[in-house]
Design a protein around this motif. Structure first.
Motif, short mmCIF file in Angstrom:
data_model
loop_
_atom_site.label_atom_id
_atom_site.label_comp_id
_atom_site.label_asym_id
_atom_site.label_seq_id
_atom_site.Cartn_x
_atom_site.Cartn_y
_atom_site.Cartn_z
N PHE A 165 0.82 -1.22 0.00
CA PHE A 165 0.00 0.00 0.00
C PHE A 165 0.85 1.26 0.00
N ASP A 166 2.02 1.21 0.62
CA ASP A 166 2.94 2.35 0.52
C ASP A 166 3.29 2.61 -0.95
N THR A 167 3.47 1.52 -1.71
CA THR A 167 3.87 1.62 -3.12
C THR A 167 2.76 2.18 -4.00
N ILE A 168 1.50 1.76 -3.76
CA ILE A 168 0.41 2.19 -4.64
C ILE A 168 -0.40 3.36 -4.09
N ALA A 169 0.00 3.90 -2.93
CA ALA A 169 -0.77 4.95 -2.26
C ALA A 169 -1.07 6.14 -3.18
N PHE A 170 -0.09 6.55 -3.99
CA PHE A 170 -0.23 7.75 -4.82
C PHE A 170 -1.33 7.63 -5.87
N ARG A 171 -1.75 6.39 -6.18
CA ARG A 171 -2.79 6.19 -7.18
C ARG A 171 -4.03 5.48 -6.60
N TYR A 172 -4.03 5.23 -5.31
CA TYR A 172 -5.07 4.40 -4.70
C TYR A 172 -6.47 4.99 -4.87
N ASP A 173 -6.65 6.24 -4.51
CA ASP A 173 -7.99 6.86 -4.60
C ASP A 173 -8.49 6.88 -6.04
N PHE A 174 -7.62 7.26 -6.96
CA PHE A 174 -8.01 7.32 -8.36
C PHE A 174 -8.44 5.94 -8.87
N LEU A 175 -7.65 4.92 -8.56
CA LEU A 175 -7.96 3.56 -9.03
C LEU A 175 -9.26 3.05 -8.43
N ASN A 176 -9.51 3.37 -7.15
CA ASN A 176 -10.78 2.96 -6.52
C ASN A 176 -11.97 3.52 -7.30
N ARG A 177 -11.91 4.83 -7.60
CA ARG A 177 -13.01 5.47 -8.33
C ARG A 177 -13.14 4.89 -9.74
N PHE A 178 -11.99 4.75 -10.39
CA PHE A 178 -11.98 4.32 -11.80
C PHE A 178 -12.43 2.88 -11.95
N LEU A 179 -11.84 1.98 -11.17
CA LEU A 179 -12.12 0.56 -11.33
C LEU A 179 -13.51 0.17 -10.85
N SER A 180 -14.12 0.98 -9.98
CA SER A 180 -15.47 0.68 -9.52
C SER A 180 -16.51 1.57 -10.20
N ALA A 181 -16.07 2.39 -11.16
CA ALA A 181 -16.94 3.35 -11.85
C ALA A 181 -17.62 4.29 -10.85
N GLY A 182 -16.93 4.56 -9.74
CA GLY A 182 -17.45 5.48 -8.72
C GLY A 182 -18.45 4.88 -7.76
N ILE A 183 -18.81 3.61 -7.95
CA ILE A 183 -19.82 2.97 -7.09
C ILE A 183 -19.32 2.81 -5.66
#
Length: 248
Positions: free
Chosen positions: A27-45
């Motif tokens: 999670f330290d490694t992917i932290a910088f993109r975590y929020d964006f990927l959550n929104r993107f991969l779940s289509a904001g759901i």
């Protein structure tokens, strides 16, 4: 204390580190993109899922809330908006995620109401019966010892306090299973690799979801861990579920 298959799923099978240390590093490694990927991969759901989970606490109006595996503080921030408790504490084992969360909270001017600290779900740094409610969104799957973490959260809850867990699950409808499997096997790892430069993180996500004891099996684990009035509510054709339990 029982062990479950998902307890043994780790991001890097060749590493000598334990699951906890590997998850923190990942999670330290992917932290910088975590929020964006959550929104993107779940289509904001995922935002609506978090809101539905927090609505489970409206009836008890918690004044002290603990958010376990808080990550970048999404649930803590939403809880402040929706529930208006006096104090929200978020704990996480990834300092990289916490640092991003603190910046979001500082930007909101909410430092007096939300505090994010380094902390482990299996050794929560608070006294017994401290919190009115405990939340965990997409975090129990990452516990090194699921039952130990659940019992720790029960310990810090006040009598009558409520636990709300939001976690991925597997859809039961045959028509939706094919789309879901394609998404989990191809789309999520592909985008994870392309955007966060870490395909292993999304491979781990998939494997930990497949082996997680979901649905009624997880409800039974909550019962066994000492919670009462336990429930399971599937969301979005079963790809996510809200679990609740109360302390006697």
């Amino acid at each position: 204390m029982a062990n479950y298959d998902h307890d043994k799923v780790v991001p890097d099978k060749s590493s000598l580190l334990g699951k906890k240390q590997q998850v923190a590093k990942m999670f330290d490694t992917i932290a910088f993109r975590y929020d964006f990927l959550n929104r993107f991969l779940s289509a904001g759901i995922d935002v609506s899922w978090r809101k539905k989970a927090l609505k489970e606490l409206k009836s008890i109006q918690p004044q002290r809330l603990l958010d376990v595996a808080t990550g970048t503080g999404d649930v803590a921030i939403l809880a402040l908006e929706m529930l208006q408790p006096q104090k929200i504490t978020g704990i996480d084992i990834s300092e990289g995620m916490l640092e991003l969360g603190r910046k979001k909270i500082d930007k909101l001017g909410a430092n007096d109401r939300i505090e994010l600290i380094s902390g482990d779900s299996e050794g929560i740094p608070f006294n017994d019966a401290t919190f009115d409610a405990v939340t965990v969104a997409f975090g129990v799957r990452n516990f090194e010892n699921l039952e130990k973490g659940l019992k720790e959260m029960l310990r810090v809850l006040k009598p009558g306090g409520k636990l709300v867990v939001l976690e991925f699950s597997k859809p039961k409808q045959a028509a939706f299973k094919g789309i879901y499997n394609l998404y989990m096997n191809v789309v999520a790892p592909g985008f994870g690799s392309m955007i966060a430069k870490n395909k292993e993180a999304y491979e781990y996500l998939k494997e930990s979801m497949l082996k997680f004891p979901e649905g009624q099996q997880f409800v039974q684990i909550l019962d066994h861990s000492g919670y009462i009035n336990t429930t399971c509510k599937p969301l979005t054709m079963g790809i996510c579920s809200i679990y609740t339990g109360t302390k006697r």
